[in-house]
Write a protein that holds these residues in place. Structure first.
Motif, PDB file in Angstrom:
ATOM      1  N   MET A 155       0.839  -1.194   0.000  1.00 29.85           N
ATOM      2  CA  MET A 155       0.000   0.000   0.000  1.00 29.85           C
ATOM      3  C   MET A 155       0.882   1.255   0.000  1.00 29.85           C
ATOM      4  O   MET A 155       1.853   1.330   0.738  1.00 29.85           O
ATOM      5  CB  MET A 155      -0.900  -0.005   1.248  1.00 29.85           C
ATOM      6  N   LYS A 156       0.523   2.225  -0.831  1.00 33.94           N
ATOM      7  CA  LYS A 156       1.307   3.455  -0.903  1.00 33.94           C
ATOM      8  C   LYS A 156       1.078   4.307   0.343  1.00 33.94           C
ATOM      9  O   LYS A 156       0.054   4.188   1.010  1.00 33.94           O
ATOM     10  CB  LYS A 156       0.919   4.240  -2.156  1.00 33.94           C
ATOM     11  N   VAL A 157       2.046   5.201   0.598  1.00 32.59           N
ATOM     12  CA  VAL A 157       1.979   6.055   1.792  1.00 32.59           C
ATOM     13  C   VAL A 157       0.683   6.861   1.836  1.00 32.59           C
ATOM     14  O   VAL A 157       0.025   6.935   2.877  1.00 32.59           O
ATOM     15  CB  VAL A 157       3.206   7.007   1.853  1.00 32.59           C
ATOM     16  N   GLU A 158       0.284   7.428   0.704  1.00 34.98           N
ATOM     17  CA  GLU A 158      -0.937   8.255   0.674  1.00 34.98           C
ATOM     18  C   GLU A 158      -2.174   7.426   1.032  1.00 34.98           C
ATOM     19  O   GLU A 158      -3.072   7.914   1.718  1.00 34.98           O
ATOM     20  CB  GLU A 158      -1.114   8.910  -0.706  1.00 34.98           C
ATOM     21  N   GLN A 159      -2.187   6.177   0.576  1.00 32.71           N
ATOM     22  CA  GLN A 159      -3.321   5.293   0.901  1.00 32.71           C
ATOM     23  C   GLN A 159      -3.327   4.944   2.388  1.00 32.71           C
ATOM     24  O   GLN A 159      -4.388   4.930   3.025  1.00 32.71           O
ATOM     25  CB  GLN A 159      -3.238   4.015   0.059  1.00 32.71           C
ATOM     26  N   LYS A 160      -2.128   4.650   2.927  1.00 30.36           N
ATOM     27  CA  LYS A 160      -2.015   4.349   4.357  1.00 30.36           C
ATOM     28  C   LYS A 160      -2.508   5.520   5.195  1.00 30.36           C
ATOM     29  O   LYS A 160      -3.240   5.353   6.166  1.00 30.36           O
ATOM     30  CB  LYS A 160      -0.546   4.062   4.729  1.00 30.36           C
ATOM     31  N   LYS A 161      -2.071   6.723   4.807  1.00 29.59           N
ATOM     32  CA  LYS A 161      -2.471   7.931   5.527  1.00 29.59           C
ATOM     33  C   LYS A 161      -3.986   8.104   5.515  1.00 29.59           C
ATOM     34  O   LYS A 161      -4.604   8.371   6.547  1.00 29.59           O
ATOM     35  CB  LYS A 161      -1.827   9.169   4.875  1.00 29.59           C
ATOM     36  N   GLN A 162      -4.578   7.941   4.343  1.00 25.90           N
ATOM     37  CA  GLN A 162      -6.024   8.151   4.202  1.00 25.90           C
ATOM     38  C   GLN A 162      -6.811   7.118   5.006  1.00 25.90           C
ATOM     39  O   GLN A 162      -7.798   7.454   5.675  1.00 25.90           O
ATOM     40  CB  GLN A 162      -6.431   8.102   2.719  1.00 25.90           C
ATOM     41  N   LEU A 163      -6.344   5.877   4.950  1.00 29.86           N
ATOM     42  CA  LEU A 163      -7.033   4.802   5.684  1.00 29.86           C
ATOM     43  C   LEU A 163      -6.982   5.065   7.195  1.00 29.86           C
ATOM     44  O   LEU A 163      -8.000   4.954   7.896  1.00 29.86           O
ATOM     45  CB  LEU A 163      -6.393   3.444   5.358  1.00 29.86           C
ATOM     46  N   LEU A 164      -5.797   5.422   7.692  1.00 32.65           N
ATOM     47  CA  LEU A 164      -5.647   5.713   9.121  1.00 32.65           C
ATOM     48  C   LEU A 164      -6.500   6.910   9.534  1.00 32.65           C
ATOM     49  O   LEU A 164      -7.133   6.901  10.591  1.00 32.65           O
ATOM     50  CB  LEU A 164      -4.178   6.000   9.448  1.00 32.65           C
ATOM     51  N   LYS A 165      -6.512   7.928   8.704  1.00 31.98           N
ATOM     52  CA  LYS A 165      -7.303   9.130   9.007  1.00 31.98           C
ATOM     53  C   LYS A 165      -8.800   8.795   9.066  1.00 31.98           C
ATOM     54  O   LYS A 165      -9.510   9.224   9.987  1.00 31.98           O
ATOM     55  CB  LYS A 165      -7.036  10.204   7.957  1.00 31.98           C
ATOM     56  N   ASP A 166      -9.270   8.008   8.102  1.00 29.78           N
ATOM     57  CA  ASP A 166     -10.692   7.610   8.077  1.00 29.78           C
ATOM     58  C   ASP A 166     -11.049   6.793   9.323  1.00 29.78           C
ATOM     59  O   ASP A 166     -12.103   6.990   9.938  1.00 29.78           O
ATOM     60  CB  ASP A 166     -11.004   6.805   6.813  1.00 29.78           C
ATOM     61  N   LYS A 167     -10.154   5.878   9.688  1.00 33.60           N
ATOM     62  CA  LYS A 167     -10.384   5.055  10.883  1.00 33.60           C
ATOM     63  C   LYS A 167     -10.421   5.923  12.140  1.00 33.60           C
ATOM     64  O   LYS A 167     -11.241   5.721  13.028  1.00 33.60           O
ATOM     65  CB  LYS A 167      -9.263   4.011  11.032  1.00 33.60           C
ATOM     66  N   ALA A 168      -9.502   6.881  12.210  1.00 31.61           N
ATOM     67  CA  ALA A 168      -9.427   7.763  13.380  1.00 31.61           C
ATOM     68  C   ALA A 168     -10.700   8.598  13.517  1.00 31.61           C
ATOM     69  O   ALA A 168     -11.217   8.785  14.620  1.00 31.61           O
ATOM     70  CB  ALA A 168      -8.199   8.670  13.281  1.00 31.61           C
ATOM     71  N   LYS A 169     -11.217   9.082  12.395  1.00 35.89           N
ATOM     72  CA  LYS A 169     -12.461   9.878  12.429  1.00 35.89           C
ATOM     73  C   LYS A 169     -13.630   9.043  12.948  1.00 35.89           C
ATOM     74  O   LYS A 169     -14.403   9.481  13.798  1.00 35.89           O
ATOM     75  CB  LYS A 169     -12.782  10.401  11.016  1.00 35.89           C
ATOM     76  N   ALA A 170     -13.724   7.825  12.436  1.00 36.58           N
ATOM     77  CA  ALA A 170     -14.811   6.933  12.856  1.00 36.58           C
ATOM     78  C   ALA A 170     -14.677   6.573  14.338  1.00 36.58           C
ATOM     79  O   ALA A 170     -15.671   6.535  15.073  1.00 36.58           O
ATOM     80  CB  ALA A 170     -14.812   5.671  11.995  1.00 36.58           C
ATOM     81  N   GLU A 171     -13.437   6.335  14.760  1.00 36.75           N
ATOM     82  CA  GLU A 171     -13.210   5.934  16.154  1.00 36.75           C
ATOM     83  C   GLU A 171     -13.468   7.097  17.113  1.00 36.75           C
ATOM     84  O   GLU A 171     -14.012   6.895  18.197  1.00 36.75           O
ATOM     85  CB  GLU A 171     -11.794   5.379  16.322  1.00 36.75           C
TER      86      GLU A 171
END
Length: 396
Positions: free
Chosen positions: A1-17
């Protein structure tokens, strides 16, 4: 997974959490009977309506909902922050001696009236965050008055640093400890970390020179006494003359201090201190890797004398790991730090988040059985995990 994808996934998870964590506190902790918030909810989600209410819990609720409102603009967060502020002002603030009660009975009457500087610092931290979103002058005035009380009574003008605790009327007190597990010493890393955090947050809304000087001095004191520049772990306990009482390695505090102290230095824009603390942040992140298990979870503590791991994974060190490692990645662009956060997030999702009843459990033992302690309580607050989510949202 590319860095930008990792960042976006983590950010989305953090918002939901973040939404999930605060939903739990909104639905379960409002005390309709006595005002404010309930003092304790056990691991089975059973509310104890008669439990004492802690200053630290209430200050952290104030901070969490204020900070989350700044990010999400949810009106429920604002009304909950207002509730927390009003309760602290009306019940925890000692109008006679100008301190903060350590705890109250369920009905709001004072229980433990000592002035624990750690708790007062958290009230300043919460009030400052509340002022940012609501511009409430009473909150600013109260924060300022508490700052002056700490400077007057707790500051050691001879040896530097700050003393732990006092009686209600600011006299010396025998038992200085935050909790039973702590050493009964006059100066601790934990209290210094949270005084400077509180002062830095206050400085963002009140750029006062005396306050700035105090922040600078604390950061210098921490660099001299509390940071072991060989092991890159924190020294935790000292007497008033800076004689160390050796104790455990606390991985959670190491990685929390890593990013938080850097942020404090950046707040006062001290170029030399920023440079030092950026270096320290990366070193702490590297040394914290010693405490990470193969499953991505961060162990609680290590006892060097016994060469013994305290084989528990508590909720809050995981949250601090997210920020500390993302911060190290931002400083170095070394993707390993980003990957550590990603793997730990997966560990938290699997073992720490309570998917049925909400919020995070206290932690797990080495065999992954749950530690059956509070879901909400004196020390189990929404601050570490909500702050981790907020920081990830901002940084990513």
């Amino acid at each position: 997974m590319k860095v930008e994808q990792k960042k976006q996934l983590l950010k989305d998870k953090a918002k939901a959490e973040l939404t999930s964590i605060l939903k739990y506190w909104l639905e379960n902790t409002i005390d309709e009977e006595n005002g404010g918030f309930v003092g304790e909810i056990n691991h089975q989600n059973v509310i104890n309506n008669n439990s004492e209410k802690g200053a630290v819990l209430n200050a952290r609720i104030l901070w969490s909902f204020s900070a989350a409102y700044a990010v999400e603009k949810n009106p429920e967060y604002l009304s909950t922050a207002k509730r927390a502020f009003q309760y602290i002002k009306d019940y925890f603030f000692d109008k006679e001696f100008g301190g903060i009660f350590w705890s109250l009975n369920a009905d709001g009457s004072p229980k433990d009236t000592k002035n624990q500087i750690y708790a007062i610092a958290f009230v300043i931290y919460g009030l400052s965050e509340f002022y940012k979103v609501f511009k409430n002058e009473d909150a600013l005035e109260l924060a300022q008055s508490l700052f002056y009380k700490i400077e007057l009574y707790s500051k050691d003008y001879k040896n530097k640093g700050y003393l732990e605790a006092f009686t209600r009327d600011w006299q010396e007190i025998e038992d200085l400890r935050l909790s039973e597990k702590d050493a009964n010493e006059k100066k601790t890393m934990n209290t210094h970390l949270h005084i400077v955090e509180a002062y830095a947050n206050l400085y963002t809304i009140w750029p006062n020179q005396k306050l700035k000087d105090a922040i600078k001095e604390i950061l210098e004191v921490i660099a001299i006494y509390f940071i072991d520049k060989n092991s890159w772990h924190l020294k935790l306990f000292f007497d008033e003359n800076w004689k160390e009482k050796e104790d455990v390695i606390s991985y959670g505090h190491d990685i929390e201090a890593a990013w938080l102290l850097q942020w404090c230095a950046e707040t006062i824009e001290d170029v030399d201190l920023v440079k030092s603390y950026q270096k320290f942040a990366v070193e702490f992140a590297k040394s914290t890797k010693e405490g990470i298990d193969k499953d991505g979870g961060l162990w609680y503590e290590y006892e060097p004398k016994k060469q013994e791991l305290i084989a528990e994974k508590h909720w809050w060190p995981q949250a601090e790991l997210w920020i500390g490692m993302i911060n190290a990645w931002q400083l170095t662009q070394n993707e390993e730090f980003l990957d550590i956060t990603e793997k730990n997030f997966e560990f938290v999702e699997k073992y720490i988040i309570d998917l049925k009843k909400g919020e995070w459990i206290w932690g797990v033992y080495a065999d992954y059985s749950p530690i059956l302690k509070d879901k909400a309580g004196f020390w189990k607050c929404p601050y570490h995990n909500s702050r981790a989510c907020i920081e990830l949202i901002k940084r990513l």
